[in-house]
Motif scaffolding. Structure first.
Motif, PDB file in Angstrom:
ATOM      1  N   ARG A  45     108.223   5.881  57.561  1.00  0.00           N
ATOM      2  CA  ARG A  45     107.034   5.054  57.039  1.00  0.00           C
ATOM      3  C   ARG A  45     106.027   5.195  57.746  1.00  0.00           C
ATOM      4  NH1 ARG A  45     107.708   0.165  58.446  1.00  0.00           N
ATOM      5  NH2 ARG A  45     105.862  -0.372  57.017  1.00  0.00           N
ATOM      6  N   VAL A  46     104.642   5.115  57.285  1.00  0.00           N
ATOM      7  CA  VAL A  46     103.530   5.483  57.813  1.00  0.00           C
ATOM      8  C   VAL A  46     102.634   4.425  57.357  1.00  0.00           C
ATOM      9  CG1 VAL A  46     101.480   7.033  58.351  1.00  0.00           C
ATOM     10  CG2 VAL A  46     103.902   7.906  57.817  1.00  0.00           C
ATOM     11  N   PRO A  47     102.556   3.136  57.986  1.00  0.00           N
ATOM     12  CA  PRO A  47     101.834   1.979  57.511  1.00  0.00           C
ATOM     13  C   PRO A  47     100.315   2.189  57.290  1.00  0.00           C
ATOM     14  CG  PRO A  47     103.130   1.443  59.580  1.00  0.00           C
ATOM     15  CD  PRO A  47     103.394   2.875  59.183  1.00  0.00           C
ATOM     16  N   GLY A  48      99.854   1.969  56.255  1.00  0.00           N
ATOM     17  CA  GLY A  48      98.694   2.368  55.905  1.00  0.00           C
ATOM     18  C   GLY A  48      98.300   3.391  55.153  1.00  0.00           C
ATOM     19  N   HIS A  49      99.490   4.425  55.086  1.00  0.00           N
ATOM     20  CA  HIS A  49      99.097   5.623  54.453  1.00  0.00           C
ATOM     21  C   HIS A  49     100.410   5.880  53.470  1.00  0.00           C
ATOM     22  CE1 HIS A  49      96.072   7.382  57.086  1.00  0.00           C
ATOM     23  NE2 HIS A  49      96.344   6.263  57.861  1.00  0.00           N
ATOM     24  N   PRO A  50     100.589   5.437  52.365  1.00  0.00           N
ATOM     25  CA  PRO A  50     101.858   5.022  51.608  1.00  0.00           C
ATOM     26  C   PRO A  50     101.959   6.654  51.251  1.00  0.00           C
ATOM     27  CG  PRO A  50     100.215   3.923  50.622  1.00  0.00           C
ATOM     28  CD  PRO A  50      99.799   4.150  51.773  1.00  0.00           C
ATOM     29  N   ILE A 104     112.075   6.774  61.066  1.00  0.00           N
ATOM     30  CA  ILE A 104     110.728   7.246  61.750  1.00  0.00           C
ATOM     31  C   ILE A 104     109.624   6.315  61.356  1.00  0.00           C
ATOM     32  CG2 ILE A 104     109.252   9.127  61.889  1.00  0.00           C
ATOM     33  CD1 ILE A 104     111.611  11.021  60.897  1.00  0.00           C
ATOM     34  N   ARG A 105     108.921   5.776  62.428  1.00  0.00           N
ATOM     35  CA  ARG A 105     107.603   5.021  62.081  1.00  0.00           C
ATOM     36  C   ARG A 105     106.528   5.701  62.727  1.00  0.00           C
ATOM     37  NH1 ARG A 105     104.476   1.056  63.670  1.00  0.00           N
ATOM     38  NH2 ARG A 105     103.938  -0.583  62.202  1.00  0.00           N
ATOM     39  N   ILE A 106     105.627   6.015  62.016  1.00  0.00           N
ATOM     40  CA  ILE A 106     104.297   6.656  62.560  1.00  0.00           C
ATOM     41  C   ILE A 106     103.010   5.789  62.199  1.00  0.00           C
ATOM     42  CG2 ILE A 106     102.808   8.801  62.268  1.00  0.00           C
ATOM     43  CD1 ILE A 106     105.310  10.069  60.953  1.00  0.00           C
ATOM     44  N   GLU A 107     102.334   5.592  63.567  1.00  0.00           N
ATOM     45  CA  GLU A 107     101.121   4.794  63.712  1.00  0.00           C
ATOM     46  C   GLU A 107     100.139   6.176  63.430  1.00  0.00           C
ATOM     47  OE1 GLU A 107     101.427   1.422  63.910  1.00  0.00           O
ATOM     48  OE2 GLU A 107      99.257   1.445  63.607  1.00  0.00           O
ATOM     49  N   LYS A 108      99.553   6.264  62.228  1.00  0.00           N
ATOM     50  CA  LYS A 108      98.713   7.459  62.094  1.00  0.00           C
ATOM     51  C   LYS A 108      97.230   6.995  62.570  1.00  0.00           C
ATOM     52  CE  LYS A 108      98.609  11.335  60.538  1.00  0.00           C
ATOM     53  NZ  LYS A 108      99.364  12.432  61.143  1.00  0.00           N
TER      54      LYS A 108
END
Ligand SMILES: C[C@@](CO)(OP(=O)(O)O)[C@H](O)COP(=O)(O)OP(=O)(O)OC[C@H]1O[C@@H](n2ccc(N)nc2=O)[C@H](O)[C@@H]1O
Ligand SMILES: Nc1ncnc2c1ncn2[C@@H]1O[C@H](COP(=O)(O)OP(=O)(O)O)[C@@H](O)[C@H]1O
Length: 306
Positions: free
Chosen positions: A55-60, A88-92
């Motif tokens: 998941r990349v919050p703000g970047h679906p 996996i969680r990425i703060e882009k």
């Protein structure tokens, strides 16, 4: 188990490119250095069997199995026979498709976390897994600044004193450049020209030798990038070049103060509304992985010992 690390952005202080190889890649000679900003990557490994999620919050558009970080986790599971669930969680924070290695760095960050979780110490095997995901991934698995040769997988650590830089990243999609296009444009620009000199070997680290062979063909295709280079020099940069496959351009400054003043002086009138201005500094080491265990598991471990 939950692990976390920073996935640093990078710039190429030198990027020399050889002729196209039979496998569709190019031999390069590149001085790659990590920066003091990048993405926040968190990896949770479940106790039992499960899938890889990303998941990349703000970047679906970056969610799911197509993410380079998810592909790295799948490649890790296949190589080392792991079937535990991996979330996996990425703060882009690193601009996407910018020439800053964002996706490759996220992939390497996941591999560094998984190597820690599963106590994998075979650096060569891990680098092979990384290379299967992308040419820049092995660099982000290494200790820090490095001369990269081959496709980018052969690395020789380089001692690079911290450099103060200002990045200009044009967000206009019309200026986006995919790595494959940049290399193809270079090949086209060399057709009929004399054979380029051999790449040579890693040389001294001097601003005068900082250059990017992809820059000229990319500026020919994206002329709007040229004024940004001139602006950085006009604001005091000792050198201004494009990073990797672009479109990010960056200037080198004599001090952190000079870089910050230059970044502050770049106004929307100078660059237009859609250029991100980032003052940053190169670092000497890749960030470390931190692990976090829930207090419950810690307490159960201590009772077991008693
Ligand atoms: C240009 C560089 C400079 O560091 O990175 P970026 O600026 O994109 O971050 C790298 O060479 C990019 O690395 P990466 O983005 O991982 O590329 P890959 O996914 O492996 O390859 C994408 C495409 O770029 C071309 N490619 C890549 C690496 C290489 N040594 N020669 C190539 O010709 C190929 O056409 C390939 O299909
Ligand atoms: N975790 C990720 N971060 C950024 N881009 C990613 C990621 N996973 C896959 N991608 C895809 O990879 C391409 C750009 O990768 P990126 O590393 O940001 O470019 P660059 O190497 O030029 O800095 C885009 O097509 C993007 O959709």
């Amino acid at each position: 188990m939950r692990l976390a690390t920073l996935a640093p952005a990078k710039v190429n202080l030198v990027l020399r490119v050889g002729p196209a190889r039979a496998d569709g890649y190019h031999d390069i000679l590149s001085l790659m250095v990590p920066l003091d900003f990048g993405d926040g990557v968190e990896v949770r490994v479940s106790a039992g069997k499960g899938k890889v999620t990303c998941r990349v919050p703000g970047h679906p558009d970056l969610d799911g199995p197509g993410n380079l970080a998810a592909r790295a986790a799948e490649a890790f599971r296949a190589r080392f026979g792991v079937d535990r669930g991996i979330a996996i969680r990425i703060e882009k924070r690193t601009p996407v498709t910018a020439g800053l290695g964002g996706g490759s760095s996220d992939a390497a960050a996941v591999l560094r976390c998984l190597a820690r979780a599963f106590r994998i110490r075979d650096a060569a095997a891990l680098a092979e897994v990384g290379l299967s995901v992308g040419s820049d991934v092995p660099f982000f698995l290494g200790p820090g600044p490095a001369w990269a040769t081959g496709r980018g997988e052969r690395l020789r650590p380089a001692d690079v004193a911290p450099q103060d830089v200002v990045l200009l990243y044009p967000e206009d999609p019309a200026l986006a450049i995919r790595a494959g296009d940049a290399y193809r444009w270079l090949d086209a620009s060399r057709r009929g020209a004399p054979t380029p000199p051999p790449l040579g070997r890693p040389r001294g680290i001097r601003a005068g030798s900082f250059r990017n062979d992809l820059q000229e063909p990319c500026l020919a295709e994206r002329p709007a990038l040229s004024p940004l280079l001139g602006l950085l020099v006009g604001r005091g940069a000792t050198k201004a070049i494009m990073s990797g496959s672009g479109p990010t351009v960056f200037g080198l400054f004599s001090s952190r103060g000079a870089a910050r003043r230059a970044a502050a002086a770049v106004t929307k009138e100078d660059v237009g509304p859609r250029v991100r201005v980032i003052a940053a500094r190169t670092v000497r080491r890749q960030p470390r992985v931190t692990s976090w265990r829930s207090p419950r598991s810690a307490s159960s471990r201590s009772t077991r010992r008693s």
